[in-house]
Design a protein around this motif. Structure first.
Motif, PDB file in Angstrom:
ATOM      1  N   ALA A  78     -89.189 -31.739   9.933  1.00 21.17           N
ATOM      2  CA  ALA A  78     -88.085 -31.819   8.980  1.00 21.17           C
ATOM      3  C   ALA A  78     -87.631 -30.441   8.523  1.00 21.17           C
ATOM      4  N   GLU A  79     -88.597 -29.549   8.257  1.00 22.67           N
ATOM      5  CA  GLU A  79     -88.228 -28.210   7.788  1.00 22.67           C
ATOM      6  C   GLU A  79     -87.532 -27.407   8.886  1.00 22.67           C
ATOM      7  N   ALA A  80     -87.974 -27.554  10.130  1.00 29.33           N
ATOM      8  CA  ALA A  80     -87.339 -26.832  11.235  1.00 29.33           C
ATOM      9  C   ALA A  80     -85.893 -27.268  11.437  1.00 29.33           C
ATOM     10  N   ALA A  81     -85.581 -28.499  11.021  1.00 25.91           N
ATOM     11  CA  ALA A  81     -84.222 -29.013  11.181  1.00 25.91           C
ATOM     12  C   ALA A  81     -83.274 -28.535  10.083  1.00 25.91           C
ATOM     13  N   LEU A  82     -83.818 -27.957   9.023  1.00 30.42           N
ATOM     14  CA  LEU A  82     -82.983 -27.480   7.917  1.00 30.42           C
ATOM     15  C   LEU A  82     -82.321 -26.146   8.280  1.00 30.42           C
ATOM     16  N   PRO A  83     -81.222 -25.802   7.611  1.00 34.36           N
ATOM     17  CA  PRO A  83     -80.615 -24.476   7.817  1.00 34.36           C
ATOM     18  C   PRO A  83     -81.620 -23.369   7.480  1.00 34.36           C
ATOM     19  N   ALA A  84     -81.464 -22.223   8.095  1.00 40.91           N
ATOM     20  CA  ALA A  84     -82.411 -21.126   7.931  1.00 40.91           C
ATOM     21  C   ALA A  84     -82.570 -20.697   6.483  1.00 40.91           C
ATOM     22  N   ASP A  85     -81.500 -20.815   5.679  1.00 40.53           N
ATOM     23  CA  ASP A  85     -81.575 -20.392   4.287  1.00 40.53           C
ATOM     24  C   ASP A  85     -82.128 -21.471   3.363  1.00 40.53           C
ATOM     25  N   GLU A  86     -82.619 -22.565   3.944  1.00 44.15           N
ATOM     26  CA  GLU A  86     -83.213 -23.635   3.145  1.00 44.15           C
ATOM     27  C   GLU A  86     -84.653 -23.946   3.556  1.00 44.15           C
ATOM     28  N   ARG A  87     -84.954 -23.800   4.832  1.00 46.14           N
ATOM     29  CA  ARG A  87     -86.277 -24.196   5.307  1.00 46.14           C
ATOM     30  C   ARG A  87     -87.357 -23.250   4.777  1.00 46.14           C
ATOM     31  N   VAL A  88     -88.595 -23.706   4.809  1.00 49.15           N
ATOM     32  CA  VAL A  88     -89.692 -22.870   4.329  1.00 49.15           C
ATOM     33  C   VAL A  88     -89.907 -21.693   5.270  1.00 49.15           C
ATOM     34  N   ASP A  89     -90.449 -20.616   4.710  1.00 51.34           N
ATOM     35  CA  ASP A  89     -90.758 -19.425   5.499  1.00 51.34           C
ATOM     36  C   ASP A  89     -92.181 -19.456   6.045  1.00 51.34           C
ATOM     37  N   ALA A  90     -93.097 -20.038   5.274  1.00 52.58           N
ATOM     38  CA  ALA A  90     -94.510 -19.989   5.653  1.00 52.58           C
ATOM     39  C   ALA A  90     -95.217 -21.255   5.201  1.00 52.58           C
ATOM     40  N   ILE A  91     -96.324 -21.537   5.886  1.00 50.37           N
ATOM     41  CA  ILE A  91     -97.183 -22.663   5.559  1.00 50.37           C
ATOM     42  C   ILE A  91     -98.525 -22.120   5.084  1.00 50.37           C
ATOM     43  N   ALA A  92     -98.975 -22.559   3.906  1.00 52.66           N
ATOM     44  CA  ALA A  92    -100.328 -22.249   3.431  1.00 52.66           C
ATOM     45  C   ALA A  92    -101.235 -23.408   3.815  1.00 52.66           C
ATOM     46  N   ILE A  93    -102.282 -23.114   4.593  1.00 54.36           N
ATOM     47  CA  ILE A  93    -103.221 -24.140   5.048  1.00 54.36           C
ATOM     48  C   ILE A  93    -104.473 -24.041   4.202  1.00 54.36           C
ATOM     49  N   VAL A  94    -104.716 -25.080   3.381  1.00 49.48           N
ATOM     50  CA  VAL A  94    -105.822 -25.045   2.423  1.00 49.48           C
ATOM     51  C   VAL A  94    -106.677 -26.307   2.579  1.00 49.48           C
ATOM     52  N   PRO A 111    -110.077 -28.424   4.768  1.00 50.48           N
ATOM     53  CA  PRO A 111    -111.364 -28.122   5.407  1.00 50.48           C
ATOM     54  C   PRO A 111    -111.165 -27.461   6.774  1.00 50.48           C
ATOM     55  N   ASN A 112    -112.205 -26.792   7.243  1.00 48.65           N
ATOM     56  CA  ASN A 112    -112.104 -25.891   8.397  1.00 48.65           C
ATOM     57  C   ASN A 112    -111.630 -26.559   9.684  1.00 48.65           C
ATOM     58  N   HIS A 113    -111.989 -27.824   9.899  1.00 48.56           N
ATOM     59  CA  HIS A 113    -111.679 -28.464  11.184  1.00 48.56           C
ATOM     60  C   HIS A 113    -110.186 -28.647  11.405  1.00 48.56           C
ATOM     61  N   LEU A 114    -109.400 -28.533  10.345  1.00 45.81           N
ATOM     62  CA  LEU A 114    -107.950 -28.682  10.471  1.00 45.81           C
ATOM     63  C   LEU A 114    -107.226 -27.342  10.613  1.00 45.81           C
ATOM     64  N   HIS A 115    -107.919 -26.238  10.436  1.00 50.06           N
ATOM     65  CA  HIS A 115    -107.251 -24.933  10.459  1.00 50.06           C
ATOM     66  C   HIS A 115    -106.563 -24.673  11.794  1.00 50.06           C
ATOM     67  N   ALA A 116    -107.292 -24.821  12.900  1.00 51.82           N
ATOM     68  CA  ALA A 116    -106.709 -24.482  14.199  1.00 51.82           C
ATOM     69  C   ALA A 116    -105.545 -25.383  14.577  1.00 51.82           C
ATOM     70  N   PRO A 117    -105.680 -26.724  14.553  1.00 48.41           N
ATOM     71  CA  PRO A 117    -104.536 -27.543  14.946  1.00 48.41           C
ATOM     72  C   PRO A 117    -103.324 -27.330  14.055  1.00 48.41           C
ATOM     73  N   MET A 118    -103.548 -27.169  12.760  1.00 48.14           N
ATOM     74  CA  MET A 118    -102.418 -26.967  11.855  1.00 48.14           C
ATOM     75  C   MET A 118    -101.778 -25.589  12.038  1.00 48.14           C
ATOM     76  N   ALA A 119    -102.615 -24.551  12.142  1.00 47.42           N
ATOM     77  CA  ALA A 119    -102.072 -23.199  12.301  1.00 47.42           C
ATOM     78  C   ALA A 119    -101.283 -23.069  13.593  1.00 47.42           C
ATOM     79  N   ILE A 120    -101.821 -23.598  14.679  1.00 48.61           N
ATOM     80  CA  ILE A 120    -101.136 -23.516  15.975  1.00 48.61           C
ATOM     81  C   ILE A 120     -99.815 -24.256  15.929  1.00 48.61           C
ATOM     82  N   ALA A 121     -99.817 -25.464  15.349  1.00 47.41           N
ATOM     83  CA  ALA A 121     -98.586 -26.238  15.255  1.00 47.41           C
ATOM     84  C   ALA A 121     -97.542 -25.517  14.411  1.00 47.41           C
ATOM     85  N   ALA A 122     -97.967 -24.930  13.294  1.00 46.91           N
ATOM     86  CA  ALA A 122     -97.019 -24.234  12.420  1.00 46.91           C
ATOM     87  C   ALA A 122     -96.459 -22.980  13.082  1.00 46.91           C
TER      88      ALA A 122
END
Length: 379
Positions: free
Chosen positions: A70-86, A88-99
């Motif tokens: 959804a965020e990637a579909a927004l105009p550049a001046d509206e979409r988020v710039d960064a994702i904070a991944i907070v 447990p550890n097992h989700l860090h890699a899949p989430m970071a790679i996807a983002a």
């Protein structure tokens, strides 16, 4: 006029300790505004978290995948710039790679991943995407940690001989991981925490601080890993001998079963002419000791500090700054990098993540073998 960056958060919803810390740190300098999130896999908790944080219902997403699309579909001046991944550890890699692959910068909790192979996959995704990746090794953000680093780097103590770091906690002295404590449960679960328990949780902090301030890389290590609480599946106590660049020697102690200890991170570095000592529970004091003159006490905000130290301070001398301010220094440095600012500041990035995961794997391998010394490799 400086642009305020837009931040989304994965995890860190209602009742989560570290999510609230990230949000406070990101907001402190006005660099970031939280505008979206996928805060929990539980739909009702996710909804409540979004409401509590003032996030629009349309930008409180059911999953990270939904958020990224959804965020990637927004105009550049509206979409988020960064994702904070907070999470447990097992989700860090899949989430970071996807983002990263979706075109977003990533600020990730430590450790970087479950193991070194996952960390390498994140590093590759960051390189392909051209996006920035930061890790929450908070203690490098303290002003007097920066002052210590500067004084070592400019040679005040001569050639460094000894590096000693200790991180002592007591909160896991009892089997609270089997008594419903959610923070303890996932940190002692190999499927969610990874190879190391105490080692991955706080041992990586100690390792990073030692290398960051000394400017030396660990080349070899000799480790003892213990689990004191019966039935616990991961380590809760670690001791490591270190061989560093230039012949320097070191010790690293990390434990979460020192009953009564709170958050005892301490660093001592000694060279030919003197040494320094810093403790996280008294972060506004740096002690310098010399062979040929009296001991010096350096105070945050006091005279004689390096320019890069002063940039990390927000209040006059005698007004204590602490953990959230140190964390905020990392978010500020991350924002400067994204905005390609003329002002620069450092933050723990991919290289730090790879080295800390290499450290975890080397400690586990050495402790399980009859080999005295194991080479640390994070390539």
């Amino acid at each position: 006029m400086k642009r305020t960056l837009r931040l989304a958060m994965a995890g860190g919803g209602e009742g989560a300790f570290i999510g609230a810390i990230h949000r406070a740190a990101a907001a402190l300098d006005g660099d970031w505004r939280l505008v979206a999130g996928a805060f929990s896999s539980d739909p009702e908790r996710n909804r409540r978290s979004g409401e509590m944080l003032g996030i629009e219902a349309a930008r409180t997403y059911a999953s990270l995948d939904a958020l990224l699309a959804a965020e990637a579909a927004l105009p550049a001046d509206e979409r988020v710039d960064a994702i904070a991944i907070v999470t447990p550890n097992h989700l860090h890699a899949p989430m970071a790679i996807a983002a990263l692959e979706a075109g977003f910068h990533v600020f990730c909790e430590k450790p970087m991943a479950l193991d070194l192979e996952e960390a390498r996959l994140i590093a590759a995704a960051a390189a392909r995407s051209g996006r920035h990746f930061a890790l929450a090794f908070t203690y490098s953000g303290y002003p007097l940690v920066e002052e210590a680093r500067v004084r070592v780097a400019r040679g005040d103590f001569g050639r460094i001989r000894l590096v000693q770091v200790e991180y002592s906690q007591g909160w896991l002295s009892q089997a609270i991981d089997r008594e419903g404590n959610k923070q303890a449960e996932w940190r002692t679960d190999p499927a969610r925490a990874g190879l190391g328990g105490c080692l991955g949780d706080i041992g990586t902090h100690a390792f990073h601080l030692a290398e960051h301030v000394s400017g030396l890389k660990v080349q070899e290590l000799c480790a003892d890993v213990a689990t004191h609480v019966p039935g616990r599946r991961l380590d809760d106590d670690v001791s490591v001998l270190l061989r560093l660049d230039g012949g320097a020697r070191g010790t690293l102690k990390a434990t979460q079963v020192a009953a009564g200890d709170e958050n005892g991170l301490k660093l001592r570095i000694h060279g030919e002419h003197g040494g320094l000592e810093w403790a996280q529970m008294e972060p506004n004091t740096l002690t310098l000791r010399w062979l040929d003159r009296p001991t010096e006490i350096i105070r945050a905000g006091g005279p004689g500090l390096a320019e890069s130290t002063l940039r990390r301070l927000r209040t006059p001398a005698g007004h204590p700054e602490g953990y959230i301010e140190a964390f905020a220094n990392l978010y500020h440095a991350f924002a400067l990098r994204i905005l390609d600012s003329a002002e620069t500041a450092s933050f723990p990035s991919v290289e730090v993540g790879l080295r800390t995961m290499g450290f975890v794997e080397s400690v586990i391998a050495n402790a399980a073998s009859d080999t005295k010394w194991t080479k640390l490799s994070a390539e």
